[in-house]
Design an enzyme around this catalytic site. Sequence first.
Site, short mmCIF file in Angstrom:
data_model
loop_
_atom_site.label_atom_id
_atom_site.label_comp_id
_atom_site.label_asym_id
_atom_site.label_seq_id
_atom_site.Cartn_x
_atom_site.Cartn_y
_atom_site.Cartn_z
N TRP A 137 -38.40 16.37 12.40
CA TRP A 137 -38.91 15.66 13.67
C TRP A 137 -37.87 14.23 13.03
O TRP A 137 -37.73 13.16 11.68
CB TRP A 137 -40.07 14.79 13.13
CG TRP A 137 -40.96 14.31 13.96
CD1 TRP A 137 -40.87 13.86 14.96
CD2 TRP A 137 -41.56 12.69 13.20
NE1 TRP A 137 -41.70 12.55 14.77
CE2 TRP A 137 -41.95 12.22 13.93
CE3 TRP A 137 -42.34 12.52 12.23
CZ2 TRP A 137 -42.80 11.35 14.18
CZ3 TRP A 137 -43.38 11.45 11.88
CH2 TRP A 137 -43.44 11.15 13.06
N ASP A 219 -46.80 16.57 5.85
CA ASP A 219 -46.70 16.58 7.69
C ASP A 219 -48.12 17.57 8.44
O ASP A 219 -47.37 18.27 8.48
CB ASP A 219 -45.63 16.04 8.25
CG ASP A 219 -46.00 15.20 9.62
OD1 ASP A 219 -46.75 15.22 10.31
OD2 ASP A 219 -45.24 14.71 10.05
N LYS A 257 -52.32 15.19 18.92
CA LYS A 257 -52.58 16.83 19.48
C LYS A 257 -53.56 17.92 19.59
O LYS A 257 -54.09 18.38 20.64
CB LYS A 257 -50.86 17.70 18.91
CG LYS A 257 -49.69 17.20 18.26
CD LYS A 257 -49.34 16.29 20.45
CE LYS A 257 -48.06 16.23 19.61
NZ LYS A 257 -47.66 14.91 19.06
#
Length: 420
Positions: A137, A219, A257
């Site tokens: 990312w 993460d 999300k």
Amino acid sequence: MGSVAPTSHFAALPSPPRDEIFELLGAYRRDTHPDRVNLGAGVYCDDAGEPWPLNVVRDVESAMYEKADPHRHDYRAIEGDTEFLALARDFTFSTACEANRLTSVQTVSGSGANHVGARFLAETLRPRRVWLSNPTWSNHELIWETVGVPIHFYPYYNAETRNFDFEAMMATLEKEAQANDVIVLHACAHNPTGLDPNQAQWAAIGELCQRKGLFPFFDNAYQGFASGDPDRDAWAIRHFAQLQPAVEMCVAQSFSKNLGLYGHRAGAFHVVAANDGCSPQVRDAVIANLAQIIRSEYSISPRYGSDIAKAVLGSKALTAQWYSELQTMSSRIISMRQALYNELVRLGTPGSWTHIVDQIGMFSYTGLTFPEVKYLRETYHIYIHSSGRISIAGLNTKNVKYVASAIHAVRSNPAAVPSA
């Protein structure tokens, strides 16, 4: 004597590159072409291409509105809402480790958790380097650059096979990683590749971290969204938390999300201490250091999103409703992967496309080159990241054939695609 025009202090300021994802989103919004497709942004949409606020979130919002709590706009403590943090911890860790090994603070979603965690480790652990996957990312690199920790990359994606390169990752870390190095790991639905280690590979990565004294930094942005099963998606974190001798580690957690709370920035940062770091004094010191970082940067975290997450996680009925909606989202993503793959195969598009259905989560590393991506954007109004990463959430039954036919046209006539 005439006055001299002042020179701005900022006249020679360099201009850093813009964030590509937000630039793509802006270009998509300015585009008026009727067939335009947004495959850049990582935001879940329904089959009509519209945002989908979860029904369980709507129900909680309605109840919050009816209650009209007079304290709903009050400040919270710097470290955050303790009820929310306890529920968020249980959601991620379950019974994987003793509660007294865990210290948590509320953050501005996953990005804030990553940054607070990176700064905390830079100031306390003082690692010689941080290991990021290649690719990762994009914000990971920016965050660790900001806190001044040298970045090294471990191999992750094999462009030739379009698979997770476990052997290369392990060989590099075995040879080069040193004690107290931080290693950033994606708990599930690796961004951008959509490729995750299997459980045996996770176990081997855990053993390597344990043996070499590496500090794992997970993460956790897609728990429940990736597979539809929050427990399955948290397997790696829980395995590492159960290792003996204990491994110290941390987790950046986001509800953007899996609860669709993108703009409300609900997140947490968790520190897992070794067995001798469980004392109240150690935990108080960890919280005090984290709180000082938070106070200096944004003082406190937003409460609206965390209030929603707390209500959902704190009710068995609402949690069951949420888990059902996680299945809805993950199932649609899986069906769109299959639909894109089926259409590319039906068209006879040059190349192998099995990686699209082998990957998991919101994103797919398609293998499209930058010239191909640029051509798709300019000719077909399909907005894709320059790496070839697409957001599967942007596909639906109305546009998947158009996207597949555009990819087929590009791959079938490479001479039409200008080189970069």
